[in-house]
Design an enzyme around this catalytic site. Structure first.
Site, PDB file in Angstrom:
ATOM      1  N   GLU A  68       0.863  -1.180   0.000  1.00 29.74           N
ATOM      2  CA  GLU A  68       0.000   0.000   0.000  1.00 29.74           C
ATOM      3  C   GLU A  68       0.893   1.220   0.000  1.00 29.74           C
ATOM      4  O   GLU A  68       1.680   1.414   0.927  1.00 29.74           O
ATOM      5  CB  GLU A  68      -0.851   0.067   1.273  1.00 29.74           C
ATOM      6  CG  GLU A  68      -1.937  -0.955   1.388  1.00 29.74           C
ATOM      7  CD  GLU A  68      -2.670  -0.817   2.727  1.00 29.74           C
ATOM      8  OE1 GLU A  68      -2.678   0.292   3.313  1.00 29.74           O
ATOM      9  OE2 GLU A  68      -3.202  -1.821   3.192  1.00 29.74           O
ATOM     10  N   ASP A 127      -6.136   8.437  10.978  1.00 29.01           N
ATOM     11  CA  ASP A 127      -4.771   8.027  11.302  1.00 29.01           C
ATOM     12  C   ASP A 127      -4.294   8.540  12.650  1.00 29.01           C
ATOM     13  O   ASP A 127      -4.587   9.664  13.048  1.00 29.01           O
ATOM     14  CB  ASP A 127      -3.816   8.509  10.208  1.00 29.01           C
ATOM     15  CG  ASP A 127      -3.953   7.670   8.954  1.00 29.01           C
ATOM     16  OD1 ASP A 127      -3.757   6.440   9.059  1.00 29.01           O
ATOM     17  OD2 ASP A 127      -4.290   8.220   7.887  1.00 29.01           O
TER      18      ASP A 127
END
Ligand SMILES: Cc1ncc(COP(=O)(O)O)c(C=O)c1O
Lengths: 262, 425
Positions: free
Chosen positions: A51, A62
């Protein structure tokens, strides 16, 4: 072969070697632009799927680590255009299929149709878009598919059964099973947590209609990977890899040890 | 409900503006996908989809429940002090050559319109069965309002506030603490409102079942823009009735400041169906039109996705959200509520930028001529009204004075210092 098929094949070949597939996340251009190529190659030497994170100014899903790597990457001047240019040279030589992990807005900025066309030309196998829920995804999925690319869907411990079925039916490549209701970068799971996560992953598998599942968020240690392995086809490691990069560890070794069964 | 690919909204076809406005007024927007025409939606991580869906369902049921309405009305009256007065501004009227009316949201409990939404959502949180509440705040007004509503209803409360705002709106930090809230300074991102929302969203993603995120403006994923508008619409309803009662007519033009857009959307909804009332949203023009010098989203932005909604956005050509500037923390936000993007698209509301300087001048004028020390946010609305009056002498003007200025003393001391005892700014 389509991006989804390449991803499935990569996961299956890991399973054939009796180990969980390893999906590794790294923020493009972190910590320096000129390290993107070397880090991607070092990751490719150990991971089954990569990724590539597109940094965004407001990464709401995040935790501290990926917030930090995103900020540093943006300070280096990383843009989606730069990433796709770099991948155009790197992806053809990579063994692992490459997914772009991006919040929606950077993908929209240059025009979605054009962005997807350029990503396909750069050899990208598909997308993971954490702020694109199922309800908003059909248009983008069709567009990606028309270029042979996958759109990976996520499920979480708070996703109801019916919805897990729908997400599994929609996903391509694999189903991303988020291990916690939370943001990326949590700390290693406690033993009690391991049981909960195992039961959750079994539930996801039972509802996934054959889609392969990879478990991510908070995966940090080999012990954890071992505990997860019976319940998923693969594991996803992100924040821990970023921290290993920060600590100047040998990335290939770090990743290889994470999933080694011996 | 599925939607198609996001691209810039199409140019309006002839007659489309009227059709789109009619749809809004008929209650067709937000639609099932949470859209106002092309804008809105819910672009949130899968972890939050259950929470936003449940909030939508619970809010719909609550709004349809007379018992909920009755409690909201009772608390609005006894605890907030509604209705807030409509006040004729004789001094400003003389100076500007146009009759000016002020809707006195500064007199609402805790000193701004923010309390209307904080109370309403706290009552919803009880229906949701939430056990704790988190909020973001910029100017601190929403934080204070949320802290007060949580104290009133017995919720533990945590407020995320950018560290720059903690410093420039210090009086409100102390108020929040005294009202029992925990205040968490945010050191990441731009360290203002946008970073505070990022952090509150991260908190919510980490606790979607127990926490209610009490969002303070008409922004964010559906159903927030709609819920916040519903709770703020009391401003527009009261204003319209009070204007008719006091003057026998509607205003020619009505003015509100736009940060995320909550006071403005609630205020405008009282007049959207009155085609002869011109509506103006005033954004923070900061130091001028240069990139990063302002937070005038509708004047200078492009469509994009931030904080879960597709709306106009101040961003660079790569889709990164840019840092904004305004002398006032409450308007210092790079996005704007999707319904404002819609109203801008169909041209029903005109959005204009007011500079820091113009807002500070209007602030001083309101202090001197009306004996009212307004917040810097509505000082932008006052400046917009003054600008309009100079081009339209005699027009009847209505300004939403959405908050009082006590919180702004540290900024005023810096930006417009008094020179000493008996001194002038
Ligand atoms: C007094 C006042 N007015 C306006 C605003 C801007 O918010 P909104 O545009 O949502 O009304 C704030 C925000 O803190 C405020 O405190």
């Amino acid at each position: 072969m389509s991006g989804g098929a390449r991803i499935r094949a990569a996961i299956e070949s890991a399973r054939a070697n009796r180990r969980p597939a390893l999906v590794a996340y790294l923020t493009a251009g972190f910590p320096r632009l000129d390290q993107f190529g070397p880090l991607l190659r070092a990751t490719d030497a150990a991971a089954d799927v990569i990724e590539v994170g597109v940094p965004f100014s407001d990464p709401m899903a995040d935790g501290a680590t990926i917030q930090r790597s995103s900020r540093v990457a943006l300070e280096q001047g990383v843009t989606l255009r730069w990433i796709l240019d770099a991948l155009g040279g790197l992806a053809p030589h990579a063994r692992a299929p490459i997914l772009l992990m991006s919040y929606l807005n950077p993908l929209l900025a240059g025009g979605l149709t054009e962005t997807i066309r350029r990503a396909a030309a750069a050899g990208v196998a598909g997308f993971i878009i954490p702020d694109l829920p199922l309800e908003e995804s059909p248009g983008l999925r069709e567009l990606a598919r028309s270029h042979g690319m996958a759109l990976v869907q996520m499920v979480t411990p708070v996703t109801p059964d019916e919805r897990i079925r729908a997400l599994a039916a929609a996903t391509d490549g694999f189903l991303y099973a988020v291990t916690v209701a939370g943001i990326t970068g949590g700390s290693a799971a406690s033993p009690g947590e391991e049981q909960r996560i195992g039961a959750y992953l079994d539930r996801v598998r039972s509802l996934s209609g054959g889609a392969m599942t990879c478990a991510g968020f908070g995966v940090r240690s080999r012990a954890q990977v071992r505990a997860l392995a019976p319940h998923a086809d693969g594991v996803i490691v992100g924040s821990a890899l970023i921290e290993a990069i920060e600590n100047k560890q040998n990335i290939t070794n770090f990743l290889t040890e994470l999933v080694s069964t011996t | 409900m599925t939607t198609t690919i996001l691209g810039p909204p199409d140019r309006l076809a002839p007659g489309q503006a009227a059709t789109e406005l009619a749809r809004l007024l008929a209650g067709d927007y937000p639609d099932a996908a949470g859209r106002f025409g092309p804008f809105g939606g819910r672009f949130v991580p899968e972890t939050l989809m259950g929470a936003v869906t449940r909030l939508d369902r619970v809010a719909r049921a609550a709004f349809a429940d007379p018992a909920f309405r009755a409690e909201l009305d009772r608390e609005s009256r006894d605890w907030i002090g509604r209705p807030t007065p409509l006040c004729y501004a004789a001094g400003l009227s003389r100076a500007w050559g146009a009759p000016v009316w002020l809707k006195r949201e500064d007199l609402a409990h805790t000193g701004a319109h923010k309390i209307n939404n904080a109370l309403g959502q706290a009552l919803l949180a009880r229906r949701l069965g939430a056990t704790r509440i988190v909020a973001e705040t910029g100017a601190g007004q929403h934080g204070v309002a949320t802290a007060a509503a949580c104290a009133r209803l017995g919720f533990p409360c945590r407020v995320y506030m950018g560290s720059i705002d903690v410093e420039r709106q210090a009086p409100n930090v102390d108020r929040m603490l005294r009202l029992g809230a925990e205040v968490v300074p945010v050191e990441t991102g731009d360290r203002t409102l946008r970073a505070a929302i990022d952090e509150a969203l991260r908190h919510w993603v980490s606790d979607p079942l127990e926490t209610h995120y009490l969002l303070g403006s008409a922004v964010g994923p559906h159903p927030f823009p709609w819920i916040v508008r519903e709770f703020q619409s009391v401003i527009g309803r009261e204003s319209r009735a009070q204007m008719i009662e006091r003057t026998g007519r509607l205003p020619d033009a009505a003015f509100a400041c736009v940060g995320g857009g909550s006071n403005a959307i609630g205020f405008f909804h009282g007049f959207l169906a009155d085609p002869r009332v011109a509506l103006f949203g005033l954004e923070a023009g900061g130091r001028g039109p240069g990139l990063g010098e302002h937070s005038a989203t509708l004047s200078h932005g492009r469509p994009g996705v931030l904080h879960g909604t597709y709306s106009m956005l101040l961003q660079d050509s790569d889709g990164q959200v840019i840092e904004t500037h305004s002398v006032c923390a409450g308007l210092d936000y790079p996005g704007v509520g999707p319904e404002h993007s819609f109203l801008n698209w169909i041209g029903r509301v005109r959005y204009e930028a007011v500079t820091d300087r113009e807002a500070l001048d209007a602030h001083a004028e309101c202090c001197a001529r009306e004996g009212i020390l307004p917040a810097l946010e509505p000082s932008h609305a006052l400046a917009g009204a003054r600008r309009f009056a100079s081009a339209n002498p005699g027009a009847v003007l209505l300004v939403n004075l959405c908050g009082r200025g006590d919180k702004d003393m540290p900024i005023l001391a810096r930006e417009a210092p008094m020179t000493g005892p008996g001194g002038r700014p």
